[in-house]
Design an enzyme around this catalytic site. Structure first.
Site, PDB file in Angstrom:
ATOM      1  N   ASP A 129      -4.024  -8.443  -3.887  1.00  0.00           N
ATOM      2  CA  ASP A 129      -4.056  -9.514  -2.893  1.00  0.00           C
ATOM      3  C   ASP A 129      -4.212 -10.881  -3.547  1.00  0.00           C
ATOM      4  O   ASP A 129      -3.669 -11.860  -3.069  1.00  0.00           O
ATOM      5  CB  ASP A 129      -5.196  -9.276  -1.893  1.00  0.00           C
ATOM      6  CG  ASP A 129      -4.788  -8.269  -0.835  1.00  0.00           C
ATOM      7  OD1 ASP A 129      -3.641  -8.347  -0.354  1.00  0.00           O
ATOM      8  OD2 ASP A 129      -5.591  -7.385  -0.513  1.00  0.00           O
TER       9      ASP A 129
ATOM     10  N   HIS B  33       0.806  -1.220   0.000  1.00  0.00           N
ATOM     11  CA  HIS B  33       0.000   0.000   0.000  1.00  0.00           C
ATOM     12  C   HIS B  33       0.838   1.268   0.000  1.00  0.00           C
ATOM     13  O   HIS B  33       0.377   2.318  -0.417  1.00  0.00           O
ATOM     14  CB  HIS B  33      -0.994  -0.029   1.158  1.00  0.00           C
ATOM     15  CG  HIS B  33      -2.072  -1.034   0.921  1.00  0.00           C
ATOM     16  ND1 HIS B  33      -1.971  -2.318   1.371  1.00  0.00           N
ATOM     17  CD2 HIS B  33      -3.225  -0.961   0.214  1.00  0.00           C
ATOM     18  CE1 HIS B  33      -3.046  -2.990   0.970  1.00  0.00           C
ATOM     19  NE2 HIS B  33      -3.814  -2.190   0.278  1.00  0.00           N
TER      20      HIS B  33
ATOM     21  N   CYS C 181      -9.851  -3.627  -9.804  1.00  0.00           N
ATOM     22  CA  CYS C 181      -9.289  -2.436  -9.162  1.00  0.00           C
ATOM     23  C   CYS C 181      -7.893  -2.696  -8.594  1.00  0.00           C
ATOM     24  O   CYS C 181      -7.346  -1.868  -7.879  1.00  0.00           O
ATOM     25  CB  CYS C 181     -10.220  -1.912  -8.078  1.00  0.00           C
ATOM     26  SG  CYS C 181     -10.632  -3.139  -6.832  1.00  0.00           S
TER      27      CYS C 181
ATOM     28  N   GLU D 292     -10.366 -11.340  -4.203  1.00  0.00           N
ATOM     29  CA  GLU D 292      -8.938 -11.121  -3.961  1.00  0.00           C
ATOM     30  C   GLU D 292      -8.300 -12.251  -3.173  1.00  0.00           C
ATOM     31  O   GLU D 292      -7.141 -12.181  -2.793  1.00  0.00           O
ATOM     32  CB  GLU D 292      -8.705  -9.769  -3.277  1.00  0.00           C
ATOM     33  CG  GLU D 292      -9.472  -9.558  -1.988  1.00  0.00           C
ATOM     34  CD  GLU D 292      -9.219  -8.177  -1.373  1.00  0.00           C
ATOM     35  OE1 GLU D 292      -8.303  -7.467  -1.801  1.00  0.00           O
ATOM     36  OE2 GLU D 292      -9.958  -7.824  -0.437  1.00  0.00           O
TER      37      GLU D 292
HETATM   38  C1  PEP Z   1      -6.338  -5.503  -4.189  1.00  0.00           C
HETATM   39  O1  PEP Z   1      -6.039  -6.276  -3.286  1.00  0.00           O
HETATM   40  O2  PEP Z   1      -6.086  -5.710  -5.403  1.00  0.00           O
HETATM   41  C2  PEP Z   1      -7.032  -4.240  -3.870  1.00  0.00           C
HETATM   42  C3  PEP Z   1      -7.480  -3.454  -4.822  1.00  0.00           C
HETATM   43  O3  PEP Z   1      -7.149  -3.890  -2.557  1.00  0.00           O
HETATM   44  P1  PEP Z   1      -5.941  -3.325  -1.691  1.00  0.00           P
HETATM   45  O4  PEP Z   1      -4.818  -3.013  -2.640  1.00  0.00           O
HETATM   46  O5  PEP Z   1      -6.434  -2.133  -0.972  1.00  0.00           O
HETATM   47  O6  PEP Z   1      -5.629  -4.462  -0.786  1.00  0.00           O
HETATM   48 MG    MG Z   2      -6.875  -6.040  -1.337  1.00  0.00          MG
END
Ligand code: PEP
Ligand code: MG
Length: 608
Positions: free
Chosen positions: A487, A218, A534, A463
């Protein structure tokens, strides 16, 4: 050679001061996680030189403070072990030297006078942990002061380095504000957490680099979202740089250059100009529709972390917010945000989008995204990414979920919203949230508070491999899917997205990940529910034809990627993309997938 000179050599840099005033240029390698070039003075976070606060703790706090000291020590050991793993990749002689040095540091962390003395200061004098380490370190150094022995002199340096590392790790708990920076500074640190990035103001911060971190963690995502060039996983970077040194963050190649030569700087200026020219060219696409050559519309949405990012989201011409990560409302504070505060933040986002849909994800803390107020749920577990993360925590702490749902429902009266659940593994989780939402809606209505009618759609993040493999029953009870490849890749390949040591294992283009992605898209199509993606790969223009070929028509990404993805969408033919995706899906190894992507759909079609 002195030890420090040898260490420069060991990490591929040059000797620090080769007989002149100008410090030598050093080139340090890391992972390119956020593009662009930043040049500016180095601002080093919590290096030993920064003041250590001194305060008296309560007697009842002693055990907790000792525990903090021990946790900082454990973290330090882990950091040193990571550096040792990196050292092994160096030429033999350098590797041995560096390993010996790191072993010495590790030994200091297993029951030396430094740690024993610091603990005694916490217990006897009620000192805070960081001050206890700093005072003990000074006492040890004073003891050795004036001794001429070379061996002892290097031991003293080791104690100092370990002490500073401990202090950095203890201080990291405090919410570091980056408000006193010289504008244009480059932040350098051992570790930069996602919460730290939330405090960075792009006006003051030109870019950042850290010793640890992976490309899809992140912290990296935040860097891209803020448009800040960043390099992570730069090994022992703090040993090579002093506050105020001029540094270049090369977010394209993953390099950190300390004290660049004039010629190097000139090269980077030219590169920066070239990037600006491309950005200007991309700007011409603002306002144009995201439609393929054959006329298929594609929704391009943005991922948003902080309400303050909304200006970028709107500027990018997004069709909506495909993912609003609410966890950042919970970071950098010791308490939980009340319903009213959450509502206000969400309302601002919904209103800013002026009728375009906003997908709000319920809290996804755990793993590397920690909220101090919920810390006790995570402190003791060995595998936080497999623990009480995301929807699991929301279902355990029902009041957390109810508060969030109330805030989302209220925000939903200002524009269209959707509710997205992170880390879903079973249909029952979606059903439970649906019931909870109905209860919250009734409570609000009884209190005379308006809620959307009908209630917002509830979607599942895909995910976790389980959700993709058993996607059909999930599609039967969820209103939409959002595929989170960040994830999904981590859990499928058992490679931590934020750990630079396993960065080479973490590959969203692994055939197993692609097959799971295809399964999720097919399951959504089977039930006729919308599906979007996403994860970070949605913002990589090189992958756009593949994603369209797999059947995706809704991509959500960092605002900075939107125009370059639009450029590719407008250049794609769906039939060709579909054929390309079939060829890609048939591959058995990542390397083949990467080769096909590098070649592109047109070349693959003409070769067929
Ligand atoms: C992901 O896991 O691809 C996602 C979009 O969520 P995050 O990156 O916030 O875990
Ligand atoms: Mg995620």
């Amino acid at each position: 050679l002195t030890r420090s000179e040898d260490r420069e050599r060991a990490t591929g840099g040059q000797a620090a001061y080769p007989g002149g005033d100008a410090p030598a240029e050093k080139v340090l390698e890391g992972l390119a996680v956020s593009g662009g070039i930043a040049v500016g003075p180095a601002y080093i976070v919590e290096n030993g030189g920064t003041p250590v606060p001194e305060y008296v703790i309560l007697r009842s706090e002693v055990e907790a403070e000792v525990r903090r000291l021990n946790e900082a020590s454990t973290l330090s050991v882990r950091q040193i072990d990571k550096l040792k793993a990196k050292a092994r990749r160096l030429p033999v002689e350098s590797a041995e030297e560096l390993t010996a040095l790191l072993d010495a540091h590790r030994a200091i962390l297993s029951g030396s006078r430094l740690l024993r003395g610091a603990e005694a200061r916490i217990r006897d004098r009620l000192s805070n942990a960081a001050w206890a380490v700093s005072a003990e370190m000074r006492a040890v150094l004073a003891h050795f002061d004036g001794m001429q022995d070379r061996y002892l002199a290097s031991r003293v340096r080791d104690i100092e380095e370990v002490g500073n590392r401990l202090i950095r790790n203890l201080q990291a708990e405090k919410y570091r504000a980056f408000s006193d920076l010289e504008p244009g500074s480059v932040i350098l640190a051992e570790d930069i957490t996602p919460a730290d990035t939330a405090l960075m103001d792009p006006v003051r911060v030109a870019g950042f680099a850290a010793a640890s971190g992976g490309a899809q963690g992140h912290t990296a995502i935040m860097a891209r979202s803020l448009g800040l060039p960043a390099v992570l996983g730069v090994g022992d970077l703090l040993a090579h740089v002093s506050p105020g040194d001029t540094v270049v963050v090369d977010g394209e190649k993953g390099l950190l250059i300390v004290n660049p030569k004039p010629a190097t700087l000139a090269g980077y200026e030219a590169r920066r100009r070239a990037l600006d020219v491309d950005a200007q060219r991309l700007k011409l696409l603002t306002g144009l529709p995201s439609v393929t050559l054959c006329g298929t519309p594609v929704a391009l949405n943005v991922n948003v972390e902080l309400p303050r990012d909304m200006a970028r989201a709107i500027e990018s011409g997004a069709d909506g917010v495909g993912l609003f990560r609410t966890e950042f409302l919970f970071m950098n504070r010791d308490d939980l945000p009340e319903e009213e505060e959450q509502y206000e933040a969400l309302r601002r986002v919904v209103e800013a989008m002026q009728g375009r849909p906003v997908t709000i994800r319920t809290l996804d803390v755990g793993g590397e995204k920690l909220a101090p107020s919920l810390g006790r749920h995570f402190a003791e577990v060995d595998n936080p990414a497999l623990g009480l993360r995301a929807i699991r925590l929301s279902l355990r702490r029902k009041e957390l979920l109810a508060t969030q749902l109330a805030a989302i429902l209220r925000a939903g009266t200002h524009g269209p919203v959707r509710v997205l659940l992170p880390m879903v593994t079973a249909p029952a989780e979606v059903r439970t949230v649906r019931k909870a939402m109905a209860v919250v809606a009734r409570r609000l209505e009884r209190a005379g508070v308006a809620v959307p009618d009908p209630l917002p759609p509830i979607g599942a993040m895909i995910e976790v491999p389980a959700a993709a493999i058993a996607a059909a029953p999930l599609a039967a009870c969820a209103d939409f899917f959002a595929i989170g490849t960040n994830d999904l890749t981590m859990y499928t390949l058992a490679a931590d997205r934020a750990d630079d040591q396993v960065a080479s294992y973490y590959d969203p283009m692994h055939p197993a990940v692609l097959r799971l992605l295809a399964m999720a898209v097919d399951a959504a199509a089977g039930e006729g529910i919308p599906v979007s993606i996403c994860g970070e790969i949605a913002g990589d223009p090189a992958l756009t034809p593949l994603l369209l070929g797999l059947g995706l028509r809704d991509l959500s990404m960092a605002p900075s990627s939107l125009l370059s993805v639009r450029r590719v969408v407008r250049d794609t033919r769906i039939t060709q993309a579909r054929a390309f995706a079939q060829v890609v899906l048939a591959q058995s190894e990542s390397a083949q997938v990467h080769a096909l992507i590098a070649a592109g759909p047109a070349e693959v079609a003409s070769a067929a």
